[in-house]
Motif scaffolding. Structure first.
Motif, PDB file in Angstrom:
ATOM      1  N   LYS A 156      34.853  43.129  38.021  1.00  0.00           N
ATOM      2  CA  LYS A 156      36.307  42.988  37.933  1.00  0.00           C
ATOM      3  C   LYS A 156      36.723  41.554  38.257  1.00  0.00           C
ATOM      4  O   LYS A 156      37.585  40.982  37.592  1.00  0.00           O
ATOM      5  CB  LYS A 156      36.992  43.949  38.916  1.00  0.00           C
ATOM      6  CG  LYS A 156      37.037  45.385  38.447  1.00  0.00           C
ATOM      7  CD  LYS A 156      37.832  46.224  39.454  1.00  0.00           C
ATOM      8  CE  LYS A 156      37.698  47.703  39.141  1.00  0.00           C
ATOM      9  NZ  LYS A 156      38.321  48.533  40.198  1.00  0.00           N
ATOM     10  N   ALA A 157      36.109  40.994  39.293  1.00  0.00           N
ATOM     11  CA  ALA A 157      36.437  39.622  39.704  1.00  0.00           C
ATOM     12  C   ALA A 157      36.080  38.630  38.608  1.00  0.00           C
ATOM     13  O   ALA A 157      36.806  37.662  38.363  1.00  0.00           O
ATOM     14  CB  ALA A 157      35.695  39.268  41.005  1.00  0.00           C
ATOM     15  N   SER A 158      34.959  38.895  37.912  1.00  0.00           N
ATOM     16  CA  SER A 158      34.506  38.003  36.834  1.00  0.00           C
ATOM     17  C   SER A 158      35.482  37.977  35.673  1.00  0.00           C
ATOM     18  O   SER A 158      35.602  36.971  34.965  1.00  0.00           O
ATOM     19  CB  SER A 158      33.137  38.446  36.310  1.00  0.00           C
ATOM     20  OG  SER A 158      32.206  38.500  37.356  1.00  0.00           O
ATOM     21  N   SER A 159      36.171  39.094  35.462  1.00  0.00           N
ATOM     22  CA  SER A 159      37.079  39.180  34.317  1.00  0.00           C
ATOM     23  C   SER A 159      38.469  38.608  34.618  1.00  0.00           C
ATOM     24  O   SER A 159      39.300  38.502  33.737  1.00  0.00           O
ATOM     25  CB  SER A 159      37.209  40.631  33.861  1.00  0.00           C
ATOM     26  OG  SER A 159      37.835  41.400  34.877  1.00  0.00           O
ATOM     27  N   LYS A 160      38.708  38.252  35.872  1.00  0.00           N
ATOM     28  CA  LYS A 160      40.023  37.714  36.241  1.00  0.00           C
ATOM     29  C   LYS A 160      40.026  36.190  36.189  1.00  0.00           C
ATOM     30  O   LYS A 160      38.967  35.558  36.231  1.00  0.00           O
ATOM     31  CB  LYS A 160      40.398  38.179  37.658  1.00  0.00           C
ATOM     32  CG  LYS A 160      40.727  39.657  37.737  1.00  0.00           C
ATOM     33  CD  LYS A 160      41.074  40.049  39.170  1.00  0.00           C
ATOM     34  CE  LYS A 160      41.424  41.530  39.258  1.00  0.00           C
ATOM     35  NZ  LYS A 160      42.831  41.789  39.106  1.00  0.00           N
TER      36      LYS A 160
ATOM     37  N   GLY B 247      34.008  33.708  42.790  1.00  0.00           N
ATOM     38  CA  GLY B 247      33.661  33.990  44.192  1.00  0.00           C
ATOM     39  C   GLY B 247      34.890  34.163  45.064  1.00  0.00           C
ATOM     40  O   GLY B 247      34.957  35.080  45.895  1.00  0.00           O
ATOM     41  N   GLU B 248      35.872  33.299  44.858  1.00  0.00           N
ATOM     42  CA  GLU B 248      37.102  33.369  45.655  1.00  0.00           C
ATOM     43  C   GLU B 248      37.928  34.596  45.274  1.00  0.00           C
ATOM     44  O   GLU B 248      38.537  35.238  46.134  1.00  0.00           O
ATOM     45  CB  GLU B 248      37.924  32.085  45.473  1.00  0.00           C
ATOM     46  CG  GLU B 248      37.225  30.875  46.059  1.00  0.00           C
ATOM     47  CD  GLU B 248      38.060  29.600  45.968  1.00  0.00           C
ATOM     48  OE1 GLU B 248      39.247  29.684  45.609  1.00  0.00           O
ATOM     49  OE2 GLU B 248      37.514  28.528  46.264  1.00  0.00           O
ATOM     50  N   VAL B 249      37.943  34.926  43.986  1.00  0.00           N
ATOM     51  CA  VAL B 249      38.650  36.126  43.522  1.00  0.00           C
ATOM     52  C   VAL B 249      38.012  37.374  44.141  1.00  0.00           C
ATOM     53  O   VAL B 249      38.698  38.288  44.592  1.00  0.00           O
ATOM     54  CB  VAL B 249      38.632  36.227  41.975  1.00  0.00           C
ATOM     55  CG1 VAL B 249      39.208  37.567  41.506  1.00  0.00           C
ATOM     56  CG2 VAL B 249      39.409  35.086  41.354  1.00  0.00           C
TER      57      VAL B 249
END
Length: 201
Positions: A74-78, A83-85
């Protein structure tokens, strides 16, 4: 669901820091666990360093591997630095915010309070520890649970450390999640870039 419930000091010693909070046993034995724990170890590989950092983050926030991997996707898609996301998303979890507000002494205890329906979000009971909070949502202790000793003890003993992204009103026993914190505001000693590198292989 399987979750680590073993000795916490042993895990803290594995990572070389008290990831579960102040620990007098950790201070006494500040070296890796096991028979050869205090002997010099050979240099860890790059992969080993990355894996250790991911494991540290998982244990710190109390997530299982599948949960952590899904959160990373999910973080990768934002938009933004992955890493911070990822850390921002971990900090936005309901169980983590209950812990940060001082309602519970540890994240594991916060998880229990949420599961046992003692916590409300915007006035409604939410019993999902992984619930992701949005800015301006209000987190509170359910009316019937305000007299619980475990909650009152935790609030009394908490140093009420001020986090810029949270507000707490001790009279109403309610807090507000103001915004997702910036990386510089998150106190956890996690090298998130190593986690990104590990999952990017």
């Amino acid at each position: 669901m399987a979750r680590y419930i073993g000795p916490k000091t042993k895990i803290a010693r594995k990572f070389g820091e008290p990831i579960y909070g102040p620990d007098k046993y950790f201070e006494r034995k500040n070296y890796p666990p096991g028979q050869h724990g205090n002997q010099r170890r050979r240099k860890t590989s790059e992969y080993g360093v990355q894996l250790k950092e991911k494991q540290k983050a998982k244990y710190t926030y109390g997530l299982l591997e599948k949960q952590f991997r899904n959160l990373f996707k999910k973080a990768s898609s934002k938009k933004g630095i992955t890493g911070e996301v990822l850390l921002g998303m971990l900090e936005s979890r309901l169980d983590n915010v209950v812990f940060r507000l001082g309602i519970a002494p540890t994240r594991a205890a916060a998880r229990q309070l949420v599961l046992h329906r003692h916590i409300t979000v915007d006035g409604k009971i939410v019993n999902i520890p992984s619930y992701t909070l949005k800015p301006d949502q209000v987190i509170g202790v359910r009316e019937k649970s305000k007299s619980l000793e475990v909650i009152n003890e935790s609030l009394k003993n908490s140093s009420v450390q001020k986090y810029s992204w949270l507000e707490w009103d001790s009279n109403s026993m309610q807090g507000k999640f103001l915004n997702v914190p910036e990386r510089s505001e998150i106190p956890e000693n996690i090298k998130e870039q190593l986690i990104v590198e590990l999952y990017s292989k």
